[in-house]
Motif scaffolding. Structure first.
Motif, PDB file in Angstrom:
ATOM      1  N   GLY A 141      -0.506   1.945  -9.048  1.00  0.00           N
ATOM      2  CA  GLY A 141      -1.709   1.499  -9.747  1.00  0.00           C
ATOM      3  C   GLY A 141      -2.890   1.403  -8.814  1.00  0.00           C
ATOM      4  N   ARG A 142      -3.981   0.833  -9.338  1.00  0.00           N
ATOM      5  CA  ARG A 142      -5.202   0.688  -8.549  1.00  0.00           C
ATOM      6  C   ARG A 142      -5.587  -0.786  -8.493  1.00  0.00           C
ATOM      7  N   LEU A 143      -5.817  -1.287  -7.271  1.00  0.00           N
ATOM      8  CA  LEU A 143      -6.158  -2.699  -7.082  1.00  0.00           C
ATOM      9  C   LEU A 143      -7.557  -2.977  -7.636  1.00  0.00           C
ATOM     10  N   LEU A 144      -7.626  -3.952  -8.559  1.00  0.00           N
ATOM     11  CA  LEU A 144      -8.899  -4.326  -9.174  1.00  0.00           C
ATOM     12  C   LEU A 144      -9.495  -5.593  -8.579  1.00  0.00           C
ATOM     13  N   GLU A 165      -5.539   2.623  -3.972  1.00  0.00           N
ATOM     14  CA  GLU A 165      -4.277   2.844  -4.658  1.00  0.00           C
ATOM     15  C   GLU A 165      -3.192   1.981  -4.009  1.00  0.00           C
ATOM     16  N   VAL A 166      -2.404   1.298  -4.844  1.00  0.00           N
ATOM     17  CA  VAL A 166      -1.352   0.409  -4.352  1.00  0.00           C
ATOM     18  C   VAL A 166      -0.099   0.587  -5.202  1.00  0.00           C
ATOM     19  N   THR A 198      -3.326 -21.761  -1.311  1.00  0.00           N
ATOM     20  CA  THR A 198      -1.895 -21.622  -1.019  1.00  0.00           C
ATOM     21  C   THR A 198      -1.410 -20.193  -1.201  1.00  0.00           C
ATOM     22  N   HIS A 199      -2.164 -19.385  -1.960  1.00  0.00           N
ATOM     23  CA  HIS A 199      -1.747 -18.013  -2.218  1.00  0.00           C
ATOM     24  C   HIS A 199      -2.962 -17.148  -2.534  1.00  0.00           C
ATOM     25  N   THR A 200      -2.747 -15.839  -2.543  1.00  0.00           N
ATOM     26  CA  THR A 200      -3.770 -14.883  -2.973  1.00  0.00           C
ATOM     27  C   THR A 200      -3.274 -14.184  -4.225  1.00  0.00           C
ATOM     28  N   LEU A 201      -4.163 -14.050  -5.208  1.00  0.00           N
ATOM     29  CA  LEU A 201      -3.838 -13.375  -6.463  1.00  0.00           C
ATOM     30  C   LEU A 201      -4.406 -11.960  -6.435  1.00  0.00           C
ATOM     31  N   PHE A 202      -3.550 -10.980  -6.735  1.00  0.00           N
ATOM     32  CA  PHE A 202      -3.966  -9.587  -6.844  1.00  0.00           C
ATOM     33  C   PHE A 202      -3.835  -9.156  -8.311  1.00  0.00           C
ATOM     34  N   GLU A 203      -4.797  -8.379  -8.796  1.00  0.00           N
ATOM     35  CA  GLU A 203      -4.694  -7.777 -10.122  1.00  0.00           C
ATOM     36  C   GLU A 203      -4.746  -6.267  -9.969  1.00  0.00           C
ATOM     37  N   VAL A 204      -3.763  -5.597 -10.575  1.00  0.00           N
ATOM     38  CA  VAL A 204      -3.605  -4.150 -10.422  1.00  0.00           C
ATOM     39  C   VAL A 204      -3.625  -3.496 -11.796  1.00  0.00           C
ATOM     40  N   ASP A 205      -4.396  -2.408 -11.921  1.00  0.00           N
ATOM     41  CA  ASP A 205      -4.466  -1.630 -13.163  1.00  0.00           C
ATOM     42  C   ASP A 205      -3.366  -0.573 -13.139  1.00  0.00           C
ATOM     43  N   SER A 234       0.813  -1.219   0.000  1.00  0.00           N
ATOM     44  CA  SER A 234       0.000   0.000   0.000  1.00  0.00           C
ATOM     45  C   SER A 234       0.841   1.262   0.000  1.00  0.00           C
ATOM     46  N   TYR A 235       2.173   1.111   0.052  1.00  0.00           N
ATOM     47  CA  TYR A 235       3.041   2.290   0.070  1.00  0.00           C
ATOM     48  C   TYR A 235       4.221   2.045  -0.858  1.00  0.00           C
ATOM     49  N   GLU A 236       4.871   3.110  -1.296  1.00  0.00           N
ATOM     50  CA  GLU A 236       5.978   3.009  -2.241  1.00  0.00           C
ATOM     51  C   GLU A 236       7.257   2.639  -1.518  1.00  0.00           C
TER      52      GLU A 236
END
Length: 390
Positions: A328-331, A371-372, A338-345, A317-319
């Protein structure tokens, strides 16, 4: 294959069974399979393939439905005749040879067993056609039933078998005549996930035990990566890339290969600096640059794709300081066990990041819409030509 003194090497293949004699596979020259300029045109589709399968290797044809995998397999088997090109198997040109004379064993997706014959009769079918003696047939059936872990199943009917057992019988039937090559056309697609995993390990065990040249067709990426010595990515009737599974997974040559195999990220940009000592700088947009290792094939001004895997991509969440950091913005946030998938625009491009469990408290709190920042180390970035075919 030639030895250092120029003479041909020959190998003898043996299957070892505890407490009994060896089941000998054929002695043959280590030459494998070579397809040269194979072409076949249909009404709305064309297959063009050059391919070499090393002797004793398992090579997998992988690609989406309709890409030409099964057609290529059928050309090798003789079911489909090519319009042009040549097929060389263990030093013999079989391009025009009838299918039943090609010294090939085939395992089909739907098993293609004879329902009116018992298990032992199915396995012995090819041996009887070759005129093998009764005593040799009895011994071979017994040995191959043991090889596929179906001892005592010889007198069973096909209808009494499970899907996995039917596929084992089909494999034993294909192997019994000791073919020069084994072809498997999506042999596990009709089975459930856990059975597929167990049976693919059995296929690989048997293939390695026999050292039998094998061509395997599948659309399952995990299956292809785990079972293969070499992997052929096919697209629109042609070979997109051919190499070892690690090479193709980590260093795809085209955008299609990168997109098709696993969760990949691709960012388009232009090279602004090339330094052999410090690496390459690629400008993504007016505000963002990516730094990668030095690749000798590229020069300043080249348009490129930057490729990196989702498993090498971090999200927060921070640079963070250092590395390649992109805002970008987390979609999307999806839990996979076993894991979590994140998609970011990121400026219209979707970047995927995988985080293994357990997640940090910060990542647990991330929610779509906020924002991420995503980051990837330059050592995990790989450059491809921007002009490569999609």
């Amino acid at each position: 294959m030639r030895s250092r003194n120029g003479t041909h090497r020959h190998y003898r293949y043996n299957v070892h069974f505890a407490g009994q004699d060896k089941l000998k596979h054929r002695e043959k020259s280590a030459m494998g399979l070579i397809l040269t300029e194979i072409s076949k045109t249909f009404k709305d589709f064309k297959v063009q393939v050059d391919l070499e399968v090393n002797d004793g290797d398992l090579t997998t044809l992988l690609g989406p439905s309709g890409c030409g995998k099964t057609t290529t397999l059928q050309i090798i088997s003789g079911i489909i005749k090519p319009d042009s090109g040549s097929i060389i198997l263990n030093g013999n040109d079989i391009t025009l040879t009838d299918p039943w004379k090609r010294d090939i064993g085939i395992v089909f997706q739907d098993y293609a067993l004879f329902p009116h014959l018992k298990v032992a009769e199915n396995i012995s079918y090819g041996l009887k056609r070759k005129g093998t003696g009764k005593k040799e047939i009895t011994e071979a059936v017994r040995n191959y039933l043991k090889l596929v872990h179906l001892e005592g199943y010889g007198e069973r009917t096909i209808d009494s078998l499970s899907g996995g057992e039917k596929q084992r019988v089909a494999l034993a039937r294909a192997l019994a005549p000791k073919p020069g090559i084994l072809l498997l056309d999506e042999p596990l697609s009709a089975l459930d996930a856990s059975l597929r995993k167990n049976l693919r390990r059995e296929i690989r065990r048997i293939q390695q035990q026999l050292k039998l040249t094998t061509v395997y067709v599948t659309h399952d990426q995990e299956e292809a990566l785990t079972i293969s010595d070499s992997l052929v990515i096919m697209n629109q009737g042609g070979v997109e890339q051919h190499g070892t599974p690690p090479d193709i997974f980590n260093r795809p040559k085209t955008r299609f290969a990168a997109d098709f195999l696993g969760h990949s990220n691709l960012l388009g940009g232009k090279i602004t600096a090339v330094e052999e000592s410090s690496g390459i700088t690629v400008r993504i947009n007016d505000k963002t640059e990516i730094y990668t290792p030095y690749f000798p094939l590229f020069k300043e001004g080249d348009p490129v794709w930057i490729f990196f895997r989702s498993g090498r991509t971090e999200i927060c969440s921070y640079e963070k300081a250092g590395g390649n950091v992109l805002p970008g913005r987390l979609l999307l946030k999806e839990y996979y066990g076993t894991h979590t998938l994140f998609e970011v625009d990121i400026n219209g491009t979707i970047i995927k990041a995988e985080s293994r469990h357990p997640l940090s408290p910060e990542k647990k709190e991330l929610t779509p819409g906020q924002e991420v920042f995503v980051s990837v180390s330059g050592e995990y970035c790989y450059l491809m030509e921007r002009l490569s075919r999609i």
